[in-house]
Design a protein around this motif. Structure first.
Motif, short mmCIF file in Angstrom:
data_model
loop_
_atom_site.label_atom_id
_atom_site.label_comp_id
_atom_site.label_asym_id
_atom_site.label_seq_id
_atom_site.Cartn_x
_atom_site.Cartn_y
_atom_site.Cartn_z
N ARG A 619 1.51 19.88 -5.94
CA ARG A 619 1.30 18.51 -5.71
C ARG A 619 2.15 17.45 -6.88
N HIS A 667 1.78 13.81 -5.48
CA HIS A 667 1.34 13.53 -3.91
C HIS A 667 -0.24 13.30 -3.93
N TRP A 669 -2.24 11.61 -1.52
CA TRP A 669 -2.58 11.93 -0.42
C TRP A 669 -1.73 12.00 0.68
#
Length: 782
Positions: A619, A667, A669
């Motif tokens: 992420r 990241h 969402w």
């Protein structure tokens, strides 16, 4: 000295390897990565189940040694669907992988060609940059920029606030060879460096070579920035529209027939209303514009042949409040024929044209004039790649270049009292032959050995001056004038440029690499500014200006975990520079027929240590890069007037010892990502007055030694929020919001002096961007 040291290190590593025997039988897996249209893909990323990784080369070729058995291989390339296959080895084997364009109507795993350092190859100091990641980096005025992205890499520093020029490992801006589809650019800037000439929406790949440079590259002594534009989509016609606060752009690509694809793009900018927001009054009262266009055609009549044309044109205009206007343009064209003689033998023939023109107009009453200058390059290249010998990848070829330089043509107009002046045109030929061999000796040891030979001739018609011996060069020291007719050789230079690098694998995921290279440069930019500007002068080597030469030795440690989530690189280098150019105090560079009399020549050296750690998956992605480096010059002439700082070494204009860059991409969402980029560098060296004195009613400055002071340190934080592409029907949307210089740092671009009556002048710093600059960008594809 560097050659001997490199040979000692190479011998030591070789002896260590020969003392070890492979614990299990290894086989060679080689092959080619192609696109759906049969084009060979450079920079395709291949991951094997045992943790090994490899990148395909210019010809789409790769080679790796693997133990006997079955191996899973995943091949990734930006914009194409991932390819996975099992390969069983019980002997040397050759394969061919064909990737297909990603079907955006399906939900597929996102695959990007990340910035990958291949620890299992001999390449070092080369960085493949992910075009998709570049578009997510925080933007200045809403436009992603190749050159600004390059300055976030180790060993690279920016020329200054708001400029897209860059310095690599202690070299000047003109010591970087900047390419667009093989065609060299002599000025890659728009709007004095706020943007570069590269349209980010049509890029295929771009690679920066800082060390370990193959013998196929040359003509510059610091770095090679090799930028390629993508081919047209072979499946269907597609269109893209983009907008930012000051730019608008449109591109289209697709098939014209079964055998022909097309890519066309136009872009323009009119930043006048935005410039009113800058704190500098000079910028507020200025105006400017630029527009550019690209056209790329590719014709593939059969499986073994392809013909491609890449064309580019740009035009810039800028007007400062002192009633002086600047215009410059680039015209590029490259025509390339690629032929596949066999699966192991390829060839390319490329014809190149690059024209760069400047025009400066003076509009003040009594000083009206027009000043024109430019560079015209015609180039032919032929290159071959042979992969038929086990453990070898051989590249060889040659090129020939004709340089024509118009150094300046001054034409008075209106009520001007100026006199017209035209400097003599310069011509020069450069011929090159090269051979480079990538050799895999065993599982642990591989070599890259290359040799390049270059020959340069300065041609007539030409007029050169002879200066009195033992006196500083000046107009008063001219004792004779020599005239050379058209086509006569004025001066020739030549020399070998050996290149070599060795890779020793410590483990399957880590290696040590050593590289040495010699490079030569026969054309130089005569400029006393940080970035390339329209009033700079390009100059060919001649009787008084010898070619620049650089010897570089690099040693590095490279590691990546088996899943390539993390990468760590550490590289140290030493570079010796010969025939470097500097200037006398008060030098006249523009329209000077005896320019060499205002130039000084000497040597230099640069050294540094570069660290970089990257996170490629998860992420949170990004990197931290830290560079400590020094760049020094030493000018020690025969007389005091031709000596700087009493002959002692002094910092070059690009000496910035500490350079820290932190980039993160998070990241948040689905379809939303947050990016931030922080940059810190030591201030650039400057020459400042340490005292003042009166003489006959005038104030004069007494300067300290050359480049003995520094401007304040530079630091800046940029952030952006990016909307990933989403598709609604046949339309795809993407965009983002960026804030450049988030906390409004007033970084100094230059130091100036302000005179108050009755007092000595006082120094003050000029900031180009001293406030946060928000922007938004939107792209629509259909």
């Amino acid at each position: 000295m560097l050659q001997r040291l490199f040979l000692v290190l190479l011998f030591f590593v070789s002896q260590q390897v020969l003392a070890q025997q492979a614990s299990e039988r290894q086989y060679r897996l080689s092959g080619t990565v192609k696109g759906a249209w049969g084009e060979r893909l450079e920079g395709a990323f291949l991951v094997f189940s045992n943790g090994k990784t490899v990148l395909s080369d210019k010809q789409g070729k790769f080679m790796v040694s693997l133990p006997a058995g079955t191996h899973e291989v995943t091949c990734q390339y930006i914009g194409m669907a991932p390819f996975r296959e099992s390969v069983t080895l019980n002997a040397d084997k050759e394969v061919e992988f064909t990737l297909i364009n990603r079907n955006f109507d399906l939900k597929v795993v996102e695959v990007t060609a990340r910035q990958v350092t291949d620890q299992n190859s001999t390449h070092m100091g080369s960085t493949f940059i992910d075009q998709k990641l570049m578009t997510r980096m925080p933007k200045l005025l809403g436009e992603a920029d190749v050159l600004r992205t390059v300055t976030s890499l180790p060993g690279v520093v920016s020329a200054g606030e708001g400029t897209s020029g860059f310095f690599v490992r202690g070299g000047s801006a003109d010591q970087n060879l900047v390419l667009m589809d093989d065609a060299p650019l002599f000025n890659a800037n728009h709007l004095f460096g706020f943007f570069s000439v590269y349209n980010p929406d049509i890029l295929k790949s771009f690679v920066l070579h800082r060390s370990g440079i193959s013998a196929r590259y040359g003509s510059r002594i610091s770095s090679i920035l090799d930028v390629s534009l993508r081919d047209g989509n072979p499946d269907k016609m597609q269109y893209e529209i983009g907008a930012s606060p000051i730019t608008g752009k449109f591109s289209m690509d697709g098939p014209l027939s079964e055998k022909v694809t097309m890519l066309a793009a136009v872009r323009g900018a009119y930043p006048n209303y935005i410039m009113k927001l800058f704190p500098s009054r000079n910028i507020q009262n200025s105006s400017g514009h630029f527009y550019d266009g690209n056209l790329k055609l590719r014709y593939k009549p059969n499986e073994n042949n392809s013909l491609s044309f890449s064309g580019y044109y740009s035009n810039d205009g800028f007007k400062f409040p002192n009633d002086t206007t600047y215009q410059w343009s680039n015209t590029l064209g490259s025509l390339k024929w690629s032929h596949l003689f066999s699966n192991n033998f390829t060839g390319d023939v490329t014809l190149i044209k690059s024209i760069y023109k400047n025009k400066v107009e003076g509009l003040s009453t009594g000083e009206e004039f027009e000043l024109n200058s430019g560079v015209d390059l015609t180039q032919a290249k032929i290159s071959f790649g042979y992969f038929g010998m086990a453990g070898h990848q051989i590249d060889f070829g040659g090129e020939s270049s004709l340089y024509v330089i118009d150094p300046g043509d001054l034409v008075p107009s209106g009520t001007s009292s100026l006199n017209s002046r035209t400097l003599q045109q310069e011509k020069g030929y450069e011929q090159i032959v090269y051979i480079n061999d990538e050799i895999t000796l065993n599982e642990k040891l591989s070599l890259s050995v290359g040799l390049r030979f270059s020959h340069f001739s300065k041609l007539g018609p030409a007029t050169t001056y002879v200066y009195a011996e033992g006196e500083p060069r000046s107009e008063q020291a001219i004792i004779d004038t020599l005239y050379f007719g058209s086509g006569n050789i004025v001066k020739s230079y030549q020399g070998l440029e050996p290149r070599a690098s060795v890779k020793y694998s410590l483990t399957p995921s880590s290696s040590i690499k050593i590289g040495y290279s010699r490079t030569r440069q026969y054309i130089q930019l005569i400029s006393n500014t940080a970035a390339i500007t329209p009033v700079d002068v390009w100059k060919l080597s001649n009787q008084h200006i010898e070619p620049q030469i650089a010897d570089q030795l690099s040693i590095g440690y490279f590691k990546a975990d088996p899943e390539s989530m993390y990468e760590y690189n550490w590289e140290v280098y030493y570079k010796k520079l010969y025939n470097q150019v500097d200037y006398k105090d008060g030098a006249t560079l523009l329209l000077n027929p005896s320019l060499e009399s205002d130039l000084l020549f000497g040597d230099g050296y640069a050294y540094g240590s570069e660290w970089m750690i990257k996170k490629n998956l998860g992420r949170l992605r990004g990197w931290v890069s830290l560079t400590y480096s020094r760049s020094m010059r030493q000018i020690k002439g025969a007389t005091e007037a031709e000596t700087i700082n009493d002959g002692d070494p002094y910092p070059s204009n690009y000496d910035k010892p500490v350079n820290l860059n932190i980039f993160t991409d998070y990241h948040l969402w689905p379809n939303w990502k947050f990016s931030a980029n922080f940059n810190y560098t030591t201030g650039r060296p400057v020459t400042l007055a340490d005292s003042w004195y009166w003489y006959q009613g005038q104030i004069y400055a007494n300067y300290s030694g050359r480049n003995q002071e520094r401007m304040p340190d530079y630091h800046r934080l940029d952030v952006s929020l990016n909307r990933e592409p989403i598709k609604k029907g046949k339309v795809e949307y993407s965009g983002g919001i960026s804030i450049y210089n988030l906390y409004g740092r007033k970084n100094a671009y230059s130091m100036l002096y302000q005179h108050h009556y009755g007092e000595p002048p006082s120094a003050y710093k000029l900031s180009i961007i001293g406030a946060p600059i928000p922007s938004v960008n939107v792209n629509v594809k259909f």
